[in-house]
Design an enzyme around this catalytic site. Structure first.
Site, PDB file in Angstrom:
ATOM      1  N   PHE A  24      -3.831 -22.630  10.706  1.00  0.00           N
ATOM      2  CA  PHE A  24      -2.969 -23.310   9.890  1.00  0.00           C
ATOM      3  C   PHE A  24      -1.752 -24.180  10.750  1.00  0.00           C
ATOM      4  O   PHE A  24      -1.369 -23.681  11.697  1.00  0.00           O
ATOM      5  CB  PHE A  24      -2.312 -22.684   8.832  1.00  0.00           C
ATOM      6  CG  PHE A  24      -2.873 -22.475   7.694  1.00  0.00           C
ATOM      7  CD1 PHE A  24      -4.396 -22.428   7.515  1.00  0.00           C
ATOM      8  CD2 PHE A  24      -2.145 -21.340   6.743  1.00  0.00           C
ATOM      9  CE1 PHE A  24      -4.806 -22.143   6.269  1.00  0.00           C
ATOM     10  CE2 PHE A  24      -2.967 -21.117   5.682  1.00  0.00           C
ATOM     11  CZ  PHE A  24      -4.375 -21.307   5.460  1.00  0.00           C
ATOM     12  N   LYS A  38     -17.420 -13.414  11.413  1.00  0.00           N
ATOM     13  CA  LYS A  38     -16.407 -13.066  10.146  1.00  0.00           C
ATOM     14  C   LYS A  38     -17.394 -12.896   8.893  1.00  0.00           C
ATOM     15  O   LYS A  38     -16.836 -12.249   7.999  1.00  0.00           O
ATOM     16  CB  LYS A  38     -15.550 -14.475   9.995  1.00  0.00           C
ATOM     17  CG  LYS A  38     -14.564 -14.544  11.109  1.00  0.00           C
ATOM     18  CD  LYS A  38     -13.473 -15.691  10.584  1.00  0.00           C
ATOM     19  CE  LYS A  38     -12.480 -16.100  11.544  1.00  0.00           C
ATOM     20  NZ  LYS A  38     -13.055 -16.596  12.746  1.00  0.00           N
TER      21      LYS A  38
END
Length: 413
Positions: free
Chosen positions: A399, A335
């Site tokens: 999440f 990332k």
């Protein structure tokens, strides 16, 4: 005898490029795909940078008459699937169509379509809303459109587990083949939500980096100067096959999928627990499912989003799983170069780990300049590393406290 599952094709679309070679070259060269947001005027936003896919033409991957019937996240899924199918040299024969399935997820789905059609509704009234609005934005339509494209009549499902989506989709597809419900699965994740409402929402959470004057250095996982993640877009799709099916058609095999784990934090909607309990359990489950010891893992593709809390917690979790050996395992976050593809991240990163294990070459964590005492592992800083990789572990955390991990193994007859 348990059915073995292998990866025979990969397809990557990311801010580093469209296609496998461009993505792999970018990763190994340590190139960053982050830049200023061009999709909308972000001048008033705290975060004005993102990982956009450059030069993408939907009509290259979708019939021109159908382009406006799909949100961009579906376009990316269609492109990554076609790249993966070509890479696998696989076509769906009518005689085995019901043994070929699709499992592609998205963390958010067609939010940009919602924004556009809502504006039309308010401006022009309900009669002007597109009849393709709903079928163009729902999460499972990436799988649906790919299934239609190839005539795949087997299991047709989608995952929607935030940033763990792509890894869950591939892991669940792996289980489908293992239990005998399909012989081939087209699986992965996709996302495209670089849009005003989404960037505004993540900015309101203070989740995004505000290093606007240095886009290339903004995503810096595990570095002491990290200040948030970079929202990105794209897709990663892999072709999973039962080993016998792959051998019978003389397919090239990248890797074998050895293990899959899932877990839940049961803690908080967005923050991980300080001790990394959920990530610890998901890594242990994947390793146990692979039938190996933690000491056999050579490489970890970390979730590593570049958030202050998340990277520190993942580091603690890796230490808990691997003990003293944690400091000698190569751990990198790709990332740092691609940004965070949200629901597409796990698909892209599984494809990356497949290439790492096959090629014995580990991408770096770029922008690693200032060590953080809380993050003290070997993050393969700034330069790719040639090394033997028999087992690679891919981590994805989302999440809601949802976690997924996959263990990929070097293929052996």
């Amino acid at each position: 005898m348990e059915r073995r599952v292998v990866i025979t094709g990969v397809g990557m679309v990311s801010p580093l490029g469209i296609g496998n070679q461009e993505n792999w070259d970018g990763l190994i060269q340590g190139r960053c795909g982050i830049g200023p947001i061009t999709r909308f005027d972000a001048s008033d936003y705290p975060c004005r940078i993102a990982g956009e896919v450059k030069g993408f033409r939907p009509e290259d991957w979708v019939p021109k008459k159908d382009v406006k019937k799909m949100d961009l996240f579906i376009h990316y899924a269609m492109a990554a699937s076609e790249i993966a199918m070509r890479d696998a040299a696989f076509q769906v024969a009518s005689s085995e169509a019901d043994r070929v399935g699709v499992f592609i997820g998205s963390g958010i789905g067609g939010l940009p379509s919602i924004e556009r059609q809502h504006a039309i509704l308010l401006r022009e009234g309900p009669r002007r809303v597109s009849p393709f609005f709903i079928v163009g934005l729902i999460v499972n339509m990436a799988s649906g459109q790919v299934s239609i494209r190839y005539g795949a009549k087997g299991p047709n499902q989608a995952a929607c587990t935030a940033c763990a989506t792509g890894t869950h989709a591939i892991g669940d597809a792996f289980e489908i083949i293992k239990r005998g419900d399909a012989d081939v699965m087209i699986a992965g994740g996709c996302e495209s939500v670089i849009a005003p409402l989404c960037v505004g929402g993540f900015s309101a959470m203070r989740a995004l980096s505000t290093r606007n004057d240095d886009p290339g250095g903004a995503s810096r996982p595990f570095d002491a100067g990290r200040d948030g993640f970079i929202i990105s877009e794209g897709a990663g799709v892999v072709i999973l096959e039962e080993l016998g099916h792959a051998v019978r058609r003389d397919a090239r095999v990248y890797v074998e999928i050895a293990g899959y784990g899932t877990s839940g934090d049961a803690f908080h909607v967005s923050a991980p627990s300080e001790d990394g309990d959920g990530p610890v359990r998901v890594m242990r489950r994947a390793i146990r499912d692979a039938g190996i010891e933690a000491s056999e893992i050579d490489y970890v593709n970390a979730h590593g989003t570049s958030t202050p809390q998340g990277d520190a917690v993942e580091t603690r979790a890796i230490k808990a799983v691997f003990g003293e050996r944690a400091r000698t395992i190569a751990v990198s976050s790709t990332k740092s170069m691609t940004g965070h593809l949200l629901g597409g991240a796990g698909g892209l990163e599984t494809a990356i780990v497949a290439l790492v294990v096959e090629r014995d070459l580990v991408p770096p964590t770029i922008n690693y300049t200032t060590p953080d005492p809380e993050c003290d592992l070997d993050y393969v800083p700034n330069e790719a590393r040639r090394m033997k990789v028999r087992y690679g572990l891919n981590n994805s955390f989302g999440f809601g406290g949802t976690n997924a991990a996959l263990v990929l193994k070097k293929y052996e007859n």
